[in-house]
Scaffold this active site. Sequence first.
Site, mmCIF file in Angstrom:
data_model
loop_
_atom_site.group_PDB
_atom_site.id
_atom_site.type_symbol
_atom_site.label_atom_id
_atom_site.label_comp_id
_atom_site.label_asym_id
_atom_site.label_seq_id
_atom_site.Cartn_x
_atom_site.Cartn_y
_atom_site.Cartn_z
ATOM 1 C CG HIS A 61 -1.738 1.242 1.364
ATOM 2 N ND1 HIS A 61 -2.701 1.584 0.447
ATOM 3 C CD2 HIS A 61 -1.728 2.224 2.304
ATOM 4 C CE1 HIS A 61 -3.267 2.721 0.821
ATOM 5 N NE2 HIS A 61 -2.686 3.128 1.944
ATOM 6 C CE LYS A 104 -0.524 6.027 1.464
ATOM 7 N NZ LYS A 104 -1.476 6.233 2.576
ATOM 8 C CG ASP A 125 -5.023 2.319 -3.070
ATOM 9 O OD1 ASP A 125 -4.974 2.734 -1.897
ATOM 10 O OD2 ASP A 125 -5.666 1.322 -3.414
ATOM 11 N NE ARG A 153 16.221 20.362 15.016
ATOM 12 C CZ ARG A 153 16.268 21.444 15.810
ATOM 13 N NH1 ARG A 153 16.321 21.287 17.121
ATOM 14 N NH2 ARG A 153 16.287 22.649 15.289
#
Length: 317
Positions: free
Chosen positions: A146, A167, A185, A251
């Site tokens: 998926h 998404k 999908d 970061r």
Amino acid sequence: MERAFEKKYSVKLAQIAAEHALHVAYAAPDYGEKLVDSVDLNRPGMQLMGYLKHFDASRLQVIGKSETTLMEDFDHERRLAGFEAVMSQRVPAVIVAHDQPVLPECLEMAKKYQVSVLTTDLDTSEFYAQLIGTLRRHLAPRETVHGVLVEVHGEGMLITGDSGIGKSETALELIKRGHRLIADDAVEILRTSRSTLEGRAPAIIKHFMELRGIGVINVPSVFGIGAVRSSCPIDMVIAMELWDSSKKYDRLGLDRESTEYLGVSVPLVTIPVHPGRNLAVILELAAMTNRQRKSGYNAAEELAQRVDSLVDAGEDY
């Protein structure tokens, strides 16, 4: 228990013939349904001489100029024996390349053992390479996941995350910015080599996107054919997740994460999602950064080296 990527796949001989524009010199009764399930090929020089030790009869047999010239040097009976040694193993098919003639003895034994014989005018080495590529694509181990697959700045980017996290919307924005959709999908992942993954859409949903509130759209009909690709390598994975204020996110980018599909490791970048973040721009930067790292440059490492140099010199930063 057999893992998904250990499942054996096959392709019809007739499909291979069509894809490579092969000519049919003899079609065995099972030609239309004959399956090929080995990605490896064989040039049967030794087998035509009668040496069958370690011979793998599941492979397609490719006869080129060398093998044809070898057999032409023998008399009729010796040629019959040589071709019978190969055909009697019930190989999937024999393909004669380099525009070489199909010897009468080859056809005689092919008909006797009902083995199809095909021909091509391509150089043997060129055809051999093309055919291996075709077989690798058709017989590759695969799984369906998926997610959304897009090509961004030449990088195949598999976007994963929970349903409804954004998404498809992010992919849509990337398409508007000139990048290309491969699958929405559901993404079919194929392992085309020990270290390479390729992604494509299942045929039934190819080039379609589902957007909540809008419905299903056909991407090339809305954005043009340049907005889609049929397949592309998977160079990195983007894991989208809801922002968690209690979680520490990387970061600097010094720590490289990875994930695995079909036994192949792929770089993984986790992107926290919350209102106000321009995800399309972030993913564009992720793609460019991945390309830089593959070429040997890492901005985070350069920054760390600068800081270390200042510290060693006793200077402030």
